[in-house]
Design a protein around this motif. Structure first.
Motif, PDB file in Angstrom:
ATOM      1  N   GLU A  77       0.812  -1.216   0.000  1.00  0.00           N
ATOM      2  CA  GLU A  77       0.000   0.000   0.000  1.00  0.00           C
ATOM      3  C   GLU A  77       0.851   1.274   0.000  1.00  0.00           C
ATOM      4  O   GLU A  77       0.592   2.201  -0.765  1.00  0.00           O
ATOM      5  N   CYS A  91      -5.253   2.639   0.192  1.00  0.00           N
ATOM      6  CA  CYS A  91      -5.891   1.473  -0.412  1.00  0.00           C
ATOM      7  C   CYS A  91      -6.481   0.639   0.709  1.00  0.00           C
ATOM      8  O   CYS A  91      -5.907   0.547   1.790  1.00  0.00           O
ATOM      9  N   GLU A 110      -6.434   2.195   9.303  1.00  0.00           N
ATOM     10  CA  GLU A 110      -5.662   3.360   8.896  1.00  0.00           C
ATOM     11  C   GLU A 110      -5.098   4.112  10.099  1.00  0.00           C
ATOM     12  O   GLU A 110      -4.128   4.849   9.973  1.00  0.00           O
TER      13      GLU A 110
END
Ligand SMILES: [Zn+2]
Length: 373
Positions: free
Chosen positions: A54, A109, A139
């Protein structure tokens, strides 16, 4: 499928805006400052779905978005990172604040244990679904990798993003604009690249909470999905996704520029807006009344069109010692967004949408999050 007609209308309306803007000479010399935030970096690799990385994908896409914007005069792009380094989450918002940026866009992503796929764009707020909360948790997780995280995150626990909810207030003020920006990026990707629409949603992302400007987080797709992962990772996928995010930002900026240029003779006529409302698909929130707040004043004005730049059916309400003036009254969120666009074009550049339930004003973010899936 549900959101497609709205998206088309939106794009049609915005394209008309663009046509106007490109013919207007830039009078304002202050550049439009965009902070682009490539997620993760350094020891924080992000998710590794299907073996893809990512942090590398989002850096590449972010640099490509920046390269597109930098070619356009009046854009200034600032990156939170341009190389493979870890920038602490709590530093990213302040970078945007210090730059006095106009918008903050964070690129990521997604990943999931099943074959979930599609594009989702997030604004700061309460997550009403477990899936949205999971995305935010992932995240936010990097916080654990950072030194002194206890001091820097004021007791916030990434495993319980609900603890961020008290901090969503700062972004509440920009919610309406954040949703507009998110919607433009989302519809560009979904329509032009034929990706699955996971819609604009809210969730408590640490990286979004501290900026003083419209802020969104784009999840470009699921690296864990067998088809989508390879696409997002591919050269073509990265290039296309970067282009459509950039297009969303450009449209947003042109829209703002027009709204603040004091245009009183809109290019889109009321008839065209009414036409757009007629053919757009409804997005009904039962029991909710949406209105566009035009202005607040101590002056009691008669609500006739002459007093409101020609806008019809304006309502007046008294709150404390202020009179508030509203345009429109509908439970259709699509319709109210179009009406807001029209009001802004008429010169009410700071017009925004408010929501009522049972005659009482409620937070727009709460109303919209009830429709999360
Ligand atoms: Zn991420």
């Amino acid at each position: 499928m549900k959101t497609k007609p709205l998206s088309l209308i939106f794009i049609a309306v915005m394209t008309m805006f663009n046509a106007v803007c490109f013919t207007t000479k830039a009078q304002n010399t202050k550049p439009f400052v965009v902070v682009l935030d490539a997620g993760h970096g350094g020891t924080d690799v992000g998710n590794l779905g299907n073996g893809f990385i990512e942090k590398d994908i989002v850096l590449d896409v972010t640099l490509q978005i920046g390269a597109i914007l930098e070619k356009i005069p009046d854009f200034k792009v600032i990156y939170t990172r341009k190389t493979d380094v870890l920038i602490d989450l709590y530093r990213r918002g302040p970078i945007a604040n210090e730059a006095d940026a106009d918008i903050f866009v964070s690129i990521h992503c997604d990943a999931f244990t099943n074959q979930a796929h599609g594009i989702g764009t997030f604004v700061m707020g309460v997550a009403k679904s477990e899936k949205n909360l999971e995305t935010a948790k992932k995240e936010n997780e990097v916080i654990f990798l950072e030194e002194n995280y206890e001091e820097n995150y004021a007791g916030f626990n990434p495993n319980s993003p609900e603890s961020l909810i008290g901090l969503t207030l700062m972004q509440e003020e920009y919610l309406d604009q954040s949703i507009t920006l998110a919607g433009l990026i989302q519809t560009n990707i979904v329509n032009n690249l034929k990706r699955k629409d996971r819609s604009v949603r809210s969730a408590p992302f640490w990286v979004l909470h501290s900026s003083y400007m419209p802020s969104v987080l784009v999840e470009l797709g699921f690296l864990t999905n067998k088809q989508e992962g390879p696409y997002v990772n591919s050269k073509k996928g990265r290039r296309e996704l970067a282009r459509e995010v950039a297009n969303g930002i450009i449209t947003y900026k042109n829209n703002i520029k027009l709204a603040t240029s004091g245009a009183q003779n809109p290019v889109i006529t009321e008839q065209e807006i009414e036409e757009a409302i007629k053919i757009s698909e409804e997005d009904i929130y039962k029991g909710v009344d949406f209105k566009v707040q035009l202005a607040a004043s101590k002056r009691k004005l008669e609500t006739k069109p002459q007093n409101f730049k020609g806008l019809k059916d304006v309502d007046r309400d008294k709150e404390g010692d202020l009179y508030k003036y509203y345009y429109g009254n509908t439970s259709d969120y699509t319709k109210i967004q179009l009406m807001k666009t029209y009001a802004q074009e008429k010169g009410y550049s700071s017009a925004f949408v408010v929501a009522y339930k049972g005659g009482k004003k409620v937070k727009l973010s709460e109303v919209l999050s009830t429709k999360d899936n």
